[in-house]
Design a protein around this motif. Structure first.
Motif, PDB file in Angstrom:
ATOM      1  N   GLY A 177       0.821  -1.213   0.000  1.00  0.00           N
ATOM      2  CA  GLY A 177       0.000   0.000   0.000  1.00  0.00           C
ATOM      3  C   GLY A 177       0.848   1.253   0.000  1.00  0.00           C
ATOM      4  N   VAL A 178       1.942   1.244   0.771  1.00  0.00           N
ATOM      5  CA  VAL A 178       2.860   2.379   0.795  1.00  0.00           C
ATOM      6  C   VAL A 178       3.456   2.620  -0.589  1.00  0.00           C
ATOM      7  N   VAL A 179       3.905   1.543  -1.239  1.00  0.00           N
ATOM      8  CA  VAL A 179       4.524   1.676  -2.565  1.00  0.00           C
ATOM      9  C   VAL A 179       3.520   2.181  -3.588  1.00  0.00           C
ATOM     10  N   LEU A 180       2.306   1.616  -3.585  1.00  0.00           N
ATOM     11  CA  LEU A 180       1.291   2.051  -4.548  1.00  0.00           C
ATOM     12  C   LEU A 180       0.954   3.523  -4.362  1.00  0.00           C
ATOM     13  N   ALA A 181       0.807   3.967  -3.113  1.00  0.00           N
ATOM     14  CA  ALA A 181       0.484   5.369  -2.867  1.00  0.00           C
ATOM     15  C   ALA A 181       1.616   6.283  -3.310  1.00  0.00           C
ATOM     16  N   PHE A 182       2.841   5.884  -3.029  1.00  0.00           N
ATOM     17  CA  PHE A 182       3.985   6.723  -3.404  1.00  0.00           C
ATOM     18  C   PHE A 182       4.116   6.820  -4.920  1.00  0.00           C
ATOM     19  N   GLN A 183       4.036   5.694  -5.604  1.00  0.00           N
ATOM     20  CA  GLN A 183       4.164   5.709  -7.056  1.00  0.00           C
ATOM     21  C   GLN A 183       2.980   6.422  -7.714  1.00  0.00           C
ATOM     22  N   GLY A 184       1.768   6.204  -7.199  1.00  0.00           N
ATOM     23  CA  GLY A 184       0.611   6.887  -7.755  1.00  0.00           C
ATOM     24  C   GLY A 184       0.676   8.388  -7.559  1.00  0.00           C
ATOM     25  N   ALA A 185       1.100   8.797  -6.370  1.00  0.00           N
ATOM     26  CA  ALA A 185       1.225  10.233  -6.106  1.00  0.00           C
ATOM     27  C   ALA A 185       2.260  10.875  -7.009  1.00  0.00           C
ATOM     28  N   ASP A 186       3.360  10.170  -7.257  1.00  0.00           N
ATOM     29  CA  ASP A 186       4.412  10.704  -8.121  1.00  0.00           C
ATOM     30  C   ASP A 186       3.906  10.942  -9.533  1.00  0.00           C
ATOM     31  N   GLN A 187       3.012  10.103 -10.026  1.00  0.00           N
ATOM     32  CA  GLN A 187       2.480  10.264 -11.374  1.00  0.00           C
ATOM     33  C   GLN A 187       1.332  11.282 -11.413  1.00  0.00           C
ATOM     34  N   LEU A 188       0.432  11.219 -10.435  1.00  0.00           N
ATOM     35  CA  LEU A 188      -0.742  12.101 -10.455  1.00  0.00           C
ATOM     36  C   LEU A 188      -0.404  13.542 -10.109  1.00  0.00           C
ATOM     37  N   ARG A 189       0.719  13.777  -9.443  1.00  0.00           N
ATOM     38  CA  ARG A 189       1.135  15.131  -9.108  1.00  0.00           C
ATOM     39  C   ARG A 189       1.363  15.965 -10.364  1.00  0.00           C
ATOM     40  N   ARG A 190       1.735  15.331 -11.452  1.00  0.00           N
ATOM     41  CA  ARG A 190       1.976  16.065 -12.704  1.00  0.00           C
ATOM     42  C   ARG A 190       0.700  16.687 -13.245  1.00  0.00           C
ATOM     43  N   PHE A 191      -0.451  16.117 -12.890  1.00  0.00           N
ATOM     44  CA  PHE A 191      -1.727  16.612 -13.400  1.00  0.00           C
ATOM     45  C   PHE A 191      -2.520  17.355 -12.320  1.00  0.00           C
ATOM     46  N   ALA A 193      -3.704  16.081  -9.647  1.00  0.00           N
ATOM     47  CA  ALA A 193      -4.807  15.207  -9.217  1.00  0.00           C
ATOM     48  C   ALA A 193      -4.338  14.262  -8.124  1.00  0.00           C
ATOM     49  N   GLU A 194      -3.589  14.818  -7.156  1.00  0.00           N
ATOM     50  CA  GLU A 194      -3.032  13.958  -6.109  1.00  0.00           C
ATOM     51  C   GLU A 194      -4.110  13.250  -5.303  1.00  0.00           C
ATOM     52  N   LEU A 195      -5.271  13.907  -5.142  1.00  0.00           N
ATOM     53  CA  LEU A 195      -6.317  13.301  -4.324  1.00  0.00           C
ATOM     54  C   LEU A 195      -6.819  11.984  -4.911  1.00  0.00           C
ATOM     55  N   PHE A 196      -6.701  11.826  -6.234  1.00  0.00           N
ATOM     56  CA  PHE A 196      -7.207  10.602  -6.864  1.00  0.00           C
ATOM     57  C   PHE A 196      -6.308   9.389  -6.610  1.00  0.00           C
ATOM     58  N   VAL A 197      -5.214   9.609  -5.885  1.00  0.00           N
ATOM     59  CA  VAL A 197      -4.424   8.450  -5.481  1.00  0.00           C
ATOM     60  C   VAL A 197      -5.237   7.544  -4.561  1.00  0.00           C
ATOM     61  N   VAL A 198      -6.213   8.138  -3.856  1.00  0.00           N
ATOM     62  CA  VAL A 198      -7.102   7.330  -3.001  1.00  0.00           C
ATOM     63  C   VAL A 198      -7.956   6.406  -3.866  1.00  0.00           C
ATOM     64  N   ASN A 199      -8.466   6.941  -4.981  1.00  0.00           N
ATOM     65  CA  ASN A 199      -9.237   6.093  -5.902  1.00  0.00           C
ATOM     66  C   ASN A 199      -8.387   4.950  -6.433  1.00  0.00           C
ATOM     67  N   LEU A 200      -7.146   5.282  -6.818  1.00  0.00           N
ATOM     68  CA  LEU A 200      -6.234   4.259  -7.335  1.00  0.00           C
ATOM     69  C   LEU A 200      -6.002   3.167  -6.298  1.00  0.00           C
ATOM     70  N   LEU A 201      -5.756   3.592  -5.067  1.00  0.00           N
ATOM     71  CA  LEU A 201      -5.511   2.622  -4.006  1.00  0.00           C
ATOM     72  C   LEU A 201      -6.742   1.765  -3.746  1.00  0.00           C
ATOM     73  N   GLY A 202      -7.893   2.406  -3.640  1.00  0.00           N
ATOM     74  CA  GLY A 202      -9.107   1.669  -3.302  1.00  0.00           C
ATOM     75  C   GLY A 202      -9.438   0.600  -4.320  1.00  0.00           C
ATOM     76  N   VAL A 203      -9.423   0.964  -5.597  1.00  0.00           N
ATOM     77  CA  VAL A 203      -9.787  -0.004  -6.633  1.00  0.00           C
ATOM     78  C   VAL A 203      -8.744  -1.103  -6.745  1.00  0.00           C
ATOM     79  N   SER A 204      -7.458  -0.726  -6.778  1.00  0.00           N
ATOM     80  CA  SER A 204      -6.405  -1.722  -6.993  1.00  0.00           C
ATOM     81  C   SER A 204      -6.275  -2.679  -5.813  1.00  0.00           C
TER      82      SER A 204
END
Length: 371
Positions: A177-191, A193-204
């Motif tokens: 979970g830590v790795v997924l949140a960190f990697q997702g935040a790193d990608q979504l920060r460019r757009f 849309a950091e808050l959507f890292v929660v959506n990514l975590l929840g679904v995955s």
């Protein structure tokens, strides 16, 4: 050895003394000097032979073959009864065609290995399917008469496969979970849309990662334990003793393990989901400054009960496959410690492979159903 011409024009070669390995060098030189003139017939007289071993019989056979090649009619007689079997065996071996090994062909060998592996895989699949049928029949007998179920064994296996697996499973899923949140935040920060890292975590995590990681860890931990336990019983002939007593090893050994794993794996998957989301929430707070309250509100809006159930529905199926493979390989142990180790490794590999294949099939099915 002496050689002389008879009155009828035939040559007589008299063999005497000991024809064995010790005098082989001397005999070779003597035999090379045997060269009858013309095309006269040759009779090899073995009546004076004192001892004969394989080397001597081979030299006699070579002498006869050489003389025949020079055009002489060769007769080996008389032969003493104690020497006749050895001489015949050496003659038969010399007359056998020499098998010249074929040179390896890389493409042909690769195709052959592929075909052999494919046939072996199909045979293994059919045997697993037959074993699944045996398990189903055993479950049917227990449903008809619940008193046949070994409740203590089921509870013991629940403890071994469930409670004892909580620490390692919780740690690994938390870190995932830590790795997924960190990697997702790193990608979504460019757009932005950091808050959507929660959506990514929840679904995955709820739909795939939680139950899949749980099944893989259980396959490596409990599936191998099932193979080792039953395999050791097979080595110690305890399984044979069970059959001798008129009991069914599938009902006695396999069903309690399969039932225990089918109970514990959904619970472990739920625990893994919680720990994975908790790890993601911690990393989101550290990296994105998303509070736990924000995380829960966003998670509630991002995923529904269906997403959670999609992951949980897979758990009993994965559990049955892991238990089936582990017990099947344990019952295949041939009676040595080496066999236990090899089949334990095979059970882990097969269990993880089948879990991933089933997960892919579930994904295709749920996508087709629109779930």
């Amino acid at each position: 050895m002496t050689q002389a011409a008879d009155t009828d024009g035939a040559w007589r070669v008299a063999a005497g003394g000991r024809w064995d390995l010790e005098g082989a060098a001397r005999l070779v030189r003597t035999l090379d000097a045997v060269r009858p003139s013309g095309g006269a017939a040759v009779r090899v007289d073995l009546s004076g032979l004192e001892a004969l071993d394989t080397v001597g019989a081979m030299l006699l056979t070579r002498l006869a073959d050489r003389l025949k090649g020079l055009g002489h009619a060769v007769e080996v007689a008389p032969v003493r009864p104690e020497h006749a079997p050895l001489l015949e065996a050496v003659r038969a071996a010399a007359a056998a065609p020499v098998q010249v090994p074929e040179r390896p062909h890389p493409i042909r060998d690769m195709v052959e290995r592929t075909g052999r592996g494919t046939v072996g895989l199909m045979r293994e699949g059919l045997e697993l399917l037959a074993f699944l049928g045996e398990i189903t029949i055993a479950f049917g007998r227990i449903l008809r008469d619940p008193r046949r179920l070994r409740v203590r064994a089921v509870l013991s296996h629940i403890e071994q496969t469930g409670l004892n697996a909580l620490p390692i499973l919780g740690l690994l899923t938390f870190l995932i979970g830590v790795v997924l949140a960190f990697q997702g935040a790193d990608q979504l920060r460019r757009f932005g849309a950091e808050l959507f890292v929660v959506n990514l975590l929840g679904v995955s995590v709820l739909r795939e990662i939680g139950v899949l990681m749980t099944a893989i860890i259980v396959a490596g931990r409990s599936g191998s334990a099932f193979t080792a336990q039953i395999g050791t019983m097979k080595v110690n002939q305890e399984v044979d003793a069970i059959r001798t007593l008129g009991l069914d090893p599938v009902e006695l050994l396999v069903v309690p393990r399969a039932l225990a794993l089918m109970i514990t794996l959904p619970l472990l998957a739920f625990y893994a989901d919680i720990m994975g989301l908790f790890g993601g929430a911690v990393m989101s707070y550290v990296v994105l400054d998303i509070s736990f309250g924000q995380f829960l509100r966003q998670l509630h809006g991002a995923v529904g009960l269906g997403t959670f159930l999609v992951g949980l529905i897979k758990a009993p199926v994965f559990a049955l496959v892991i238990a089936m493979v582990g017990c099947y390989e344990g019952l295949k142990v041939s009676g040595s410690a080496e066999s236990v180790g090899a089949l334990t490794t095979k059970a882990v590999v097969e269990g993880i492979f089948l879990v991933i294949v089933l997960d892919a099939l579930f994904s295709v099915l749920f996508s087709y159903l629109g779930v």
